[in-house]
Motif scaffolding. Structure first.
Motif, PDB file in Angstrom:
ATOM      1  N   SER A  46      12.766 -12.104 -20.474  1.00  0.00           N
ATOM      2  CA  SER A  46      11.944 -12.731 -21.507  1.00  0.00           C
ATOM      3  C   SER A  46      12.174 -12.057 -22.862  1.00  0.00           C
ATOM      4  N   HIS A  50      13.414 -13.772 -26.453  1.00  0.00           N
ATOM      5  CA  HIS A  50      12.651 -13.659 -27.699  1.00  0.00           C
ATOM      6  C   HIS A  50      13.459 -12.956 -28.795  1.00  0.00           C
ATOM      7  N   SER A  53      15.672 -15.464 -30.209  1.00  0.00           N
ATOM      8  CA  SER A  53      14.915 -16.382 -31.060  1.00  0.00           C
ATOM      9  C   SER A  53      14.683 -15.778 -32.439  1.00  0.00           C
ATOM     10  N   ASP A  54      14.403 -14.473 -32.473  1.00  0.00           N
ATOM     11  CA  ASP A  54      14.253 -13.797 -33.764  1.00  0.00           C
ATOM     12  C   ASP A  54      15.560 -13.829 -34.550  1.00  0.00           C
ATOM     13  N   SER A 216       1.303 -12.366 -22.779  1.00  0.00           N
ATOM     14  CA  SER A 216       1.879 -13.517 -23.468  1.00  0.00           C
ATOM     15  C   SER A 216       1.106 -13.837 -24.740  1.00  0.00           C
ATOM     16  N   LYS A 220       4.552 -12.116 -26.802  1.00  0.00           N
ATOM     17  CA  LYS A 220       5.222 -13.411 -26.737  1.00  0.00           C
ATOM     18  C   LYS A 220       5.267 -13.832 -25.283  1.00  0.00           C
TER      19      LYS A 220
END
Length: 296
Positions: A46, A50, A53-54, A216, A220
């Motif tokens: 995960s 993330h 995504s950044d 979460s 995130k």
């Protein structure tokens, strides 16, 4: 890709609503570290998603600033969240990055319903730019798919959402993989409001499940699955590694996920429940669909 392409027929209205000047969509793909995604320590998987995504955000903004200097304007579409939750439970995304990526020639959709890149396989994070200018040339879909039809994604899926033959089951996938997303959060609220006491609440939400939801919310989202991405050998060097030593690949990559002790979330009476109960390593957790809770 140009905004008028037929593949965007179901997306065009939402794109123009978000950015009325839209004329062109630009697909961007960012490689993921395969070893993070394959790790049985799913929080590491995960985190990698993330982090990518950044990277999507930082790079997209940098590209737009460079385009602005040339007189081109546009918007960077989020790689994932935030989305338009005011439309929940309907279509909350602005544009499907998968459609844009396939049409731009970055890959083809695999059996696992992920875009498979010729080099990086399933280990990519996608995002899109929408700009107000036309470009000199546009990408087109690849002639050949990187998918090698090994069947590993279907074999490892804990809820049977991915199938070698037959339609993908999005509800089975979302119920489990997105448990710590909005659906699980609403279930937690329902449990908190309707449970007669703390022990009844803990029957519906084990302490470790509540802790995962807290994580979460505070950090995130924790993805409960992603196994179909983890085991996929498409691209390079995964394909060569799998073909040259299938048993070793299965032993190292596939079996640790199949044997991982974990909760699997299913709708009662569904094919997903039947599939999950066939794996003794999984603790089957039955959840009531959002629609049924509303009707109840």
């Amino acid at each position: 890709m140009e905004l008028g392409r037929k593949a965007l027929d179901a997306e065009r209205t939402d794109i123009l609503a978000a950015y009325p000047r839209a004329r062109t969509l630009v697909a961007l793909a960012f490689p993921l570290n395969p070893e993070n995604i394959r790790s049985p320590a799913r929080h590491m998987s995960s985190a990698e998603v993330h982090n990518a995504s950044d990277e999507c955000v930082t790079t997209s903004r940098g590209i737009l600033r460079a385009l602005n200097a040339q007189g081109v304007r546009g918007v960077a579409v989020p790689a994932d969240f935030p989305m338009d939750m005011g439309r929940f439970p309907g279509k909350i995304w602005t544009v499907s990055h998968k459609i844009v990526a396939v049409e731009a020639g970055l890959g083809h959709m695999g059996v696992n319903r992920l875009v498979l890149h010729p080099r990086f396989g399933s280990f990519i994070r996608l995002t899109s730019l929408v700009i107000d200018a036309e470009v000199d040339s546009y990408g087109t879909p690849l002639e050949n798919s990187p998918c090698i039809h090994c069947g590993l994604c279907a074999a490892v899926c804990p809820v049977g959402a991915v199938k070698n033959k037959g339609a993908f089951d999005p509800m089975a996938c979302m119920t489990h993989a997105y448990r710590d997303n909005v659906l699980g959060f609403m279930d937690l609220l329902d449990a908190a409001m309707t449970s007669p006491g703390i022990e009844a609440f803990r029957q519906r939400f084990l302490d470790r499940e509540t802790a995962s939801m807290w994580q979460s919310l505070m950090y995130k989202m924790n993805y409960r699955c992603g196994y179909c991405m983890a085991v996929c050998p498409a691209g390079r060097p995964g394909g060569a590694e799998f073909i040259s030593g299938r048993k070793a690949y299965v032993d190292e990559v596939v079996k640790p996920l199949l044997k991982r002790q974990e909760e699997v979330y299913v709708i009662p009476g569904s094919p997903a429940e039947k599939r999950a109960t066939g794996n003794s390593s999984k603790l089957v957790r039955r959840v009531v669909p959002l629609v049924e809770r509303r009707q109840g």
